[in-house]
Every structure is written in structure tokens, then in C-alpha cells.
Design an enzyme around this catalytic site. Structure first.
Site, PDB file in Angstrom:
ATOM      1  N   ASP A   1       0.860  -1.115   0.032  1.00  0.00           N
ATOM      2  CA  ASP A   1       0.089   0.035  -0.073  1.00  0.00           C
ATOM      3  C   ASP A   1       0.818   1.183   0.144  1.00  0.00           C
ATOM      4  OD1 ASP A   1      -2.068   1.588   0.354  1.00  0.00           O
ATOM      5  OD2 ASP A   1      -3.004   0.656   2.015  1.00  0.00           O
TER       6      ASP A   1
ATOM      7  N   GLU B   1      -2.459   1.370  -4.762  1.00  0.00           N
ATOM      8  CA  GLU B   1      -2.063   2.959  -4.920  1.00  0.00           C
ATOM      9  C   GLU B   1      -2.983   3.738  -5.683  1.00  0.00           C
ATOM     10  OE1 GLU B   1      -2.499   0.172  -7.393  1.00  0.00           O
ATOM     11  OE2 GLU B   1      -2.949   2.024  -8.185  1.00  0.00           O
TER      12      GLU B   1
ATOM     13  N   ASP C   1     -10.736   4.216  -1.587  1.00  0.00           N
ATOM     14  CA  ASP C   1     -11.271   3.417  -0.687  1.00  0.00           C
ATOM     15  C   ASP C   1     -12.761   3.277  -1.123  1.00  0.00           C
ATOM     16  OD1 ASP C   1      -8.535   2.965   0.203  1.00  0.00           O
ATOM     17  OD2 ASP C   1      -9.252   3.060   2.247  1.00  0.00           O
TER      18      ASP C   1
ATOM     19  N   GLY D   1      -5.278   3.588  -7.878  1.00  0.00           N
ATOM     20  CA  GLY D   1      -5.375   4.071  -9.280  1.00  0.00           C
ATOM     21  C   GLY D   1      -4.547   4.985  -9.804  1.00  0.00           C
TER      22      GLY D   1
END
Ligand code: GLA
Length: 505
Positions: free
Chosen positions: A270, A307, A330, A309
């Protein structure tokens, strides 16, 4: 006379000497660090840049690498009060700080909207203390070999949507139990993925450890394997994860080896604080580094990029050895957010291919914020998109309705179709969206979606699918053959709902 003046000066400076430091000390203005225990053995640093004016305290708080304005700040008789709203969309997600300021130290009760209240001590600090570490130059680009994994979109469970920071060893073990006892494993849900907040500090050799919620990562992985499942872990290429825990920055090879030694089968990686060090142009190189480290670990580990997008990731994801990549920010458990994310995915659908998938984020089915029709739309849309199916609910307490949605094997078969043809949007008229995807055996899946507020009659012409004549139609939510139908199919689709069919000659 001179004596009196001298005495006067001395007296004044004596008063000033006593009064000045006291006056300076009673002002909380300045830069502070607050050491907040998270309750799992970690200390999370929060920085404050405060300005006091009378009894009012304003300024900024820096936590999890982001800056938030302080609202509702006051200092009166040594009692400091501050609030920090973490989400504009959800103003109830806030942290409230209450406690004492004695002139040199802060001693505050920290009330996080979703965590038990903790006590934290603070002292004066400087902005340099929160600066990210120096940039490690990203490697030159080259293609990482394909790991050959995830030939169909990964299916499983992830802890974040339901548990966020409240996940621990027992939760993960009992979720693995429920994955088996509910029958989910047998319809394809295989990965039990631990998201953020498992991380502890690094040991003297720099090896990452689990925190007190996760005392035995190898034992946990063994347990999940023993249930016939696979297990996933989470980290960030930055120094901290999104929840402010220890990230992998500068430890890529070492962490990949640790995950492999523990027996992990999947890594969600992430971006988070990497964004404070690197530019979006560096995304590919930074992810490439971990893709290589995972390959070098010698264990097959699915590589999932998170990431949001950024950087048109779908264009280079496969080159860094990624099996899936997030295409959006999210999700949350609301119709508004789910439809906003889901219906935006068609334009990049052609970038999916066996082993490499767009990831519009995890499922919210069963978390309670949407109706059954909305959850059926969620499941149908994600399956047409060939999205990963990672349940995000509590598998131990699922209603029959939730089970019927997550375990509809006919819908899962669309998601998992081995030919991996991309979905196509056939039409969009106002709130009505029709999408279709070719499956194996010359079969087509067609979703008739109604994003509107009232039931609508929706029709699809076979010619719009490139088909003609009389076709066999099956309704995948009613589990019913509807017979052979010529030219076109019509159905009443409920508000926010879907009719999902397959058609073949
Ligand atoms: C980001 C990700 C989420 C989750 C959290 C954990 O927001 O997009 O999926 O992993 O971080 O902190």
C-alpha cells in the site's frame, strides 16, 4: 538616588525573572510531539503545531503522514482540549485530546473514534522531527518475470473493511474456521488476508515482527494452511503504512524473505507514506523493487498493489510482477460509494488479463450499510469486471442472505471465467446500465443494472451483444432457466438492483 534606581532595576528584573518564564510556559504555542500508545505495543507519534491566543488554541495536527486542522482547541487553568476531524465526509471520525499542560509537558487522554481511550505524553519538538527519511533512489526500470499466479481473480477475505485496527490473531483464526464451516472455501474463497495494524517494531537485525495482537505470525500462517486456505499480509513501500505502522521502506528484500519464511502467500503493498518521498512517476520503479524481492524470496506470493489508481497503474502493473492493482480510492459500505467506484471501471476493463487484474477494492457485502439488492449489484458488477472477490465482512456471523450473495456459484463463475474476456458496457441510458462479458463455451453474461430510485423495465437486444436468433436464457439470481427467447430480453429491475443472466445458443 542612584542606589534607589539600581534597587528599582534589580527589583524589576527579579520580578521579570520570576514572571517571564511563567508567562512563557503557560503558552502552549509551538511545535509538539505526542507519543500515543496504540495498545498493541506500538507508539504512534502525533505532531502538533499550536498557536494560542487567549484561551483559544488553534493550529495543525500531523498524524499518519497527513496534516489536519485542530478544531475546538482551548487551554484554561492548565487544561488543554483539542479535536481533530480525520474525515470531512465522516465528521464523526475524530480524535479528541483532553488533559494537562504544565508549562513544559503534555499529558493527554486520547480518544480515537474507533479505539479504546489511551493516555499519551508529549514534549516540545521541531518540524524536522517528522520529516520523512532521505529518498532511496528508485531502481532503473525493467520488466519483472511473471510469477504465474492468480490466473483467475483472487478470492478470499480481508480484515480491513470490517475490523480495521481491531484485527488480531484470534480474529484471523476464527475467520479461517468460518471460511471453511460456511462453505466459502469450497466455492473458491481461499485467501485469508491480514490488512494493516499487524506490524510491530523491527528487531536488532532489522527484521519486522508482529505486534502484541499478532504474537506468532508463523503459527498463524500454519493454522490457516492447516484449514486448507492461504494467507495474506500487508505492508507499504513507505516508512509507514496508512495506519502509521512500520512500513517496508529500505527493507524490501528482508521483508519478502520474512513473509516467505512465515509462510505467507499474498502481499498487499500500500503506497501510503511512500507518497511523501517519491513522486507518482516513481510508482513503477518502487513497486518493481518489491516485485523482484518477492520473486527472489523463492515462495509463490501473489503481489497486490494498492495505489488508489495513481499513475495509470493498469498500463504497467504486469511489468512489476503485479497480479492485481487498485484502480480507485477506498470503498465504504454505502450505495453511493460502491456505485461510484463500480460503474467507473468499464473504460479500463481491457487491461485485465489472466494473472493481472484491476482491483476496484474489496467487498462490503454483509456489512449492513446496503440493501440486499444493492449487495447483489455489488457482487454482480465485481464479477462482470473480473475483480478480486475479497469478502470484507464478519464471516462468523453471516445471515443466510449474505451467504446467498457471496456464495452464488453461478455469479462466481462469471468472475472466475478462465478465458478472462474483458467486460463491455453495452449501453448507458440515464440510470440504466447494461454490461456483458463473454464467457467460455460461447456463453455471454449480461447484467441489467438500475441505478435509479424506482423499478424500471430494462431490455437488451441480442444484436447489441453481437448475437441473434433464439437464445437460452438463465437468471443467475433466481437460479432459473427462462427458456429460449428470440431477439431481445426484458425484465423489471428493482431500484439499485440488477438482473443478471447468461445467454447462449
Ligand atoms: C488504505 C487502503 C485500504 C487499507 C488501509 C489500511 O486506505 O486503501 O484498503 O489497506 O489503507 O490502513
Amino acid at each position: 538616588m542612584a542606589g534607589r534606581i539600581l534597587f528599582g532595576i534589580l527589583l524589576t528584573s527579579a520580578i521579570l525573572a520570576v514572571a517571564l518564564p511563567a508567562a512563557a510556559q503557560s503558552d502552549v504555542s509551538g511545535f509538539w510531539v505526542l507519543n500515543v500508545p496504540t495498545g498493541d505495543g506500538n507508539i504512534m507519534k502525533t505532531f502538533f503545531d499550536l498557536k494560542q491566543s487567549g484561551q483559544q488554541v488553534s493550529g495543525d495536527a500531523y498524524l499518519r503522514g497527513r496534516k489536519y486542522a485542530i478544531s475546538d482547541g482551548s487551554l484554561s487553568s492548565g487544561k488543554l482540549h483539542m479535536a481533530v476531524v480525520l474525515s470531512k465526509e465522516h465528521p464523526e471520525r475524530k480524535v479528541i485530546y483532553d488533559g494537562d499542560f504544565d508549562g513544559t509537558k503534555l499529558s493527554l487522554k486520547v480518544n480515537y473514534f474507533n479505539r479504546p481511550i489511551t493516555r499519551a505524553e508529549g514534549e516540545r519538538s521541531t518540524p524536522e522531527a517528522m520529516a520523512p527519511p532521505a529518498e532511496i533512489p528508485p531502481p532503473a526500470l525493467h520488466d519483472v518475470a511473471d510469477n504465474g499466479l492468480a490466473l483467475t481473480p483472487p478470492m478470499g477475505w480481508n480484515s480491513w473493511n470490517k475490523f480495521a485496527g481491531r484485527v488480531d490473531d484470534v480474529t484471523v483464526r476464527t475467520m479461517a474456521d468460518a471460511m471453511v464451516s460456511s462453505g466459502m472455501r469450497d466455492v473458491g474463497y481461499i485467501y485469508i488476508n491480514i490488512d494493516d495494524t499487524w506490524e510491530g517494531p523491527r528487531d536488532a537485525q532489522g527484521n519486522i515482527t508482529g505486534n502484541t495482537k499478532f504474537p506468532n505470525m508463523k503459527g498463524l500462517a500454519d493454522y490457516v494452511h492447516y484449514k486448507g486456505l492461504k494467507i495474506g499480509i500487508y505492508s507499504s513501500p513507505g516508512p509507514q503504512t496508512c495506519a502509521g505502522y512500520e512500513g517496508t521502506y529500505g527493507h524490501e528484500v528482508q521483508d519478502a524473505k520474512t513473509y516467505a519464511a512465515w509462510g505467507f502467500d499474498y502481499l498487499k503493498y500500500d503506497w501510503c507514506s511512500a507518497g511523501r518521498i517519491y513522486k507518482n512517476d516513481d510508482l513503477q520503479a518502487v513497486y518493481q523493487k518489491m516485485g523482484e524481492a518477492l520473486l527472489a524470496s523463492g515462495r509463490p506470493i501473489v503481489f497486490s498493489l494498492c495505489e488508489y489508481g495513481l499513475g495509470d497503474v493498469w498500463k504497467w502493473g504486469p511489468k512489476v510482477g503485479a497480479n492485481l492493482w487498485r484502480t480507485t480510492g477506498d470503498i465504504n459500505d454505502t450505495w453511493k460509494r460502491m456505485e461510484e467506484i463500480g460503474f467507473k471501471q468499464f473504460d479500463i476493463a481491457q487491461y485485465t488479463q489472466a494473472g493481472h487484474w484491476n482491483d476496484p477494492d474489496m467487498l462490503e457485502i454483509g456489512n449492513g450499510g446496503m440493501t440486499a439488492d444493492e449487495y447483489r449489484t455489488h457482487m454482480s458488477l465485481w464479477s462482470l469486471l473480473a475483480a478480486p472477490l475479497l469478502a470484507g465482512n464478519d464471516l462468523r456471523t453471516m445471515s443466510d442472505e449474505t451467504k446467498s450473495i457471496l456464495m452464488n456459484t453461478e455469479v462466481i463463475a462469471i468472475d472466475q471465467d478462465p478465458e478472462a474476456h474483458p467486460v463491455k458496457k453495452i449501453s448507458e441510458q440515464g440510470p440504466i446500465v447494461i454490461a456483458s462479458r463473454q464467457l467460455m463455451h460461447q456463453t455471454w453474461a449480461v447484467g441489467l443494472f438500475n441505478r435509479g430510485d424506482a423499478t424500471a423495465k430494462v431490455s437488451v437486444n441480442w444484436k447489441d451483444l453481437g448475437l441473434h436468433g433464439k437464445l437460452q436464457v438463465r437468471d443467475l439470481w433466481q437460479h432459473k432457466d427462462l427458456g429460449r427467447i428470440a431477439d431481445q430480453f426484458s425484465a423489471d429491475v428493482p431500484s439499485h438492483g440488477v438482473v443478471l443472466i447468461t445467454v447462449k445458443h
